[in-house]
Scaffold this motif. Structure first.
Motif, PDB file in Angstrom:
ATOM      1  N   UNK A  73      -5.612 -13.176   6.042  1.00  0.00           N
ATOM      2  CA  UNK A  73      -5.377 -12.477   7.497  1.00  0.00           C
ATOM      3  C   UNK A  73      -5.335 -11.115   7.561  1.00  0.00           C
ATOM      4  N   UNK A  74      -5.161 -10.372   6.420  1.00  0.00           N
ATOM      5  CA  UNK A  74      -5.007  -8.859   6.525  1.00  0.00           C
ATOM      6  C   UNK A  74      -6.131  -8.242   6.623  1.00  0.00           C
ATOM      7  N   UNK A  75      -6.181  -7.294   7.864  1.00  0.00           N
ATOM      8  CA  UNK A  75      -7.440  -6.365   8.176  1.00  0.00           C
ATOM      9  C   UNK A  75      -7.423  -5.405   7.066  1.00  0.00           C
ATOM     10  N   UNK A  88      -0.588  -5.450   5.951  1.00  0.00           N
ATOM     11  CA  UNK A  88       0.390  -6.703   6.784  1.00  0.00           C
ATOM     12  C   UNK A  88       0.738  -6.101   8.132  1.00  0.00           C
ATOM     13  N   UNK A  89       0.387  -6.598   9.364  1.00  0.00           N
ATOM     14  CA  UNK A  89       0.814  -6.229  10.416  1.00  0.00           C
ATOM     15  C   UNK A  89       2.557  -6.486  10.687  1.00  0.00           C
ATOM     16  N   UNK A  93       2.983  -3.236   5.959  1.00  0.00           N
ATOM     17  CA  UNK A  93       2.778  -2.648   4.468  1.00  0.00           C
ATOM     18  C   UNK A  93       1.306  -2.669   4.113  1.00  0.00           C
ATOM     19  N   UNK A  94       1.005  -1.604   3.153  1.00  0.00           N
ATOM     20  CA  UNK A  94      -0.446  -1.412   2.792  1.00  0.00           C
ATOM     21  C   UNK A  94      -0.609  -2.030   1.421  1.00  0.00           C
ATOM     22  N   UNK A  95      -1.548  -2.756   1.002  1.00  0.00           N
ATOM     23  CA  UNK A  95      -1.948  -3.496  -0.132  1.00  0.00           C
ATOM     24  C   UNK A  95      -3.282  -3.070  -0.719  1.00  0.00           C
TER      25      UNK A  95
END
Length: 365
Positions: A73-75, A88-89, A93-95
């Motif tokens: 579900x992460x854009x 992750x909204x 946090x950026x992955x």
């Protein structure tokens, strides 16, 4: 360093029932769909991906792989050197993940420092760029454009937080980011392509600007220039494997069809032409060229990259492979635009709207 490795999730390998051929080219590819194969508490979610291989213009399949929980579900924000960024909204946090590399069966996920709410990624403006193709082993930098007016940078292996640099020309926001190994800097152009902004690793809290000077413009009739003036234009920078810097203008034309009442039935865009300019090593001006030799340039909505065509049998040298309003290749010498026909293997649902630069082997379809 312990903090950095604690952020990396290494997922267990999955069994592989597909056929793989090491002789197939490790070419850049495009992820068309991700298909769920099975799911269980023991294995987790197991998927494989249908991809487009530009060397054969056919579909291929990736290895089976476990889909990381933290990515569900992460854009997606962008791709750089085969790694795709998402966020992750909930905690902003950026992955980074290598999930979309075809040969990867045990995807890795690297969590970058959290962002403050005022720098929450904007889906229309976000770009992400890495200084290294191996962020697991190398000390590397990440540059990102989370909105139109800032270029942000962090150095994860050193535990640094994000530094947000405001672009100097608020009316000319930064375009797509690229990393120059030659210059050890992140480069971008202003919106109109008049200036090049640079964020050097040696001084990554100050953006330096230079005017982009174009030389030897192509000889086009006045009517041709008038047509190009009506097109949408995006500007791109890309570096070749040998360190040459190219500036690219991408013109797309909006087309429509009207019904009997004059109402629009549909509107779509198509690529009209590209102009490529090579930077002169002495003057630093960019000179128009229709010959980039044994090179292919890949353009999409993320970091552009350039490969040596002869290393990937089937790629067309002196060409641009593009993914934008449509997908296709463009021969620079002849100006021939060749859209790829997806109806040969079904209309794609682009899971990842970026070219994936991978040294992976692909399975036979």
């Amino acid at each position: 360093m312990a903090l950095f490795f604690s952020r990396i999730s290494k997922l267990s390998a999955c069994r592989n029932n597909a056929r793989f051929f090491s002789s197939l080219p490790h070419s850049p590819c495009l992820v068309l769909t991700t298909k769920k194969l099975r799911e269980s508490p023991e294995e987790g979610l197991i998927v494989h991906q249908k991809l487009f291989d530009p060397t054969t213009e056919k579909k291929v399949y990736s290895k089976e792989k476990k889909y990381p929980k933290e990515l569900r579900g992460a854009p997606l924000l962008g791709a750089s050197k085969g790694w795709v960024a998402s966020y992750k909204e909930k905690d902003i946090t950026v992955h980074l993940t290598d999930l979309y590399k075809p040969c990867v069966s045990s995807p890795r996920v690297i969590s970058l420092p959290s962002l403050r709410s005022e720098y929450k990624p904007s889906s229309h403006a976000t770009e992400v760029c890495l200084s290294s193709s191996d962020p697991v082993q190398d000390d590397y930098y990440v540059a990102a454009k989370f909105n139109d007016y800032h270029v942000s940078v962090c150095r994860p292996r050193q535990g640094s937080e994000w530094t947000h640099n405001r672009t100097g020309y608020t009316l000319l926001p930064a375009s797509e980011l690229m990393y120059s190994k030659r210059d050890k800097a992140f480069h971008f152009t202003s919106f109109k392509g008049l200036y090049m902004g640079s964020l050097y690793l040696s001084n990554n809290d100050e953006i330096k600007y230079k005017e982009i000077r174009l030389r030897n413009l192509p000889k086009i009739p006045e009517a041709g220039w008038e047509m190009l003036d009506k097109c949408s234009l995006t500007n791109h920078l890309v570096e070749s494997p040998s360190g040459e810097l190219f500036f690219i203008k991408w013109y797309t034309q909006c087309l429509h069809k009207e019904d009997e009442d004059g109402d629009l039935e549909f509107i779509h865009s198509s690529t009209k032409r590209f102009m490529v300019f090579r930077q002169d090593g002495m003057s630093k001006d960019f000179c128009y060229t229709e010959d980039i030799g044994d090179l292919c340039i890949f353009l999409s909505g993320s970091e552009a990259f350039c490969v040596t065509a002869s290393l990937y049998p089937g790629l067309k040298p002196n060409s641009i492979y593009y993914l934008g309003p449509r997908l296709g290749s463009y021969d620079l010498a002849s100006g021939t635009n060749s859209p790829f026909k997806f109806d040969r293997f079904g209309k794609p649902s682009l899971v990842v709207p970026f070219w994936i630069h991978s040294t992976s082997s692909l399975s036979s379809s």
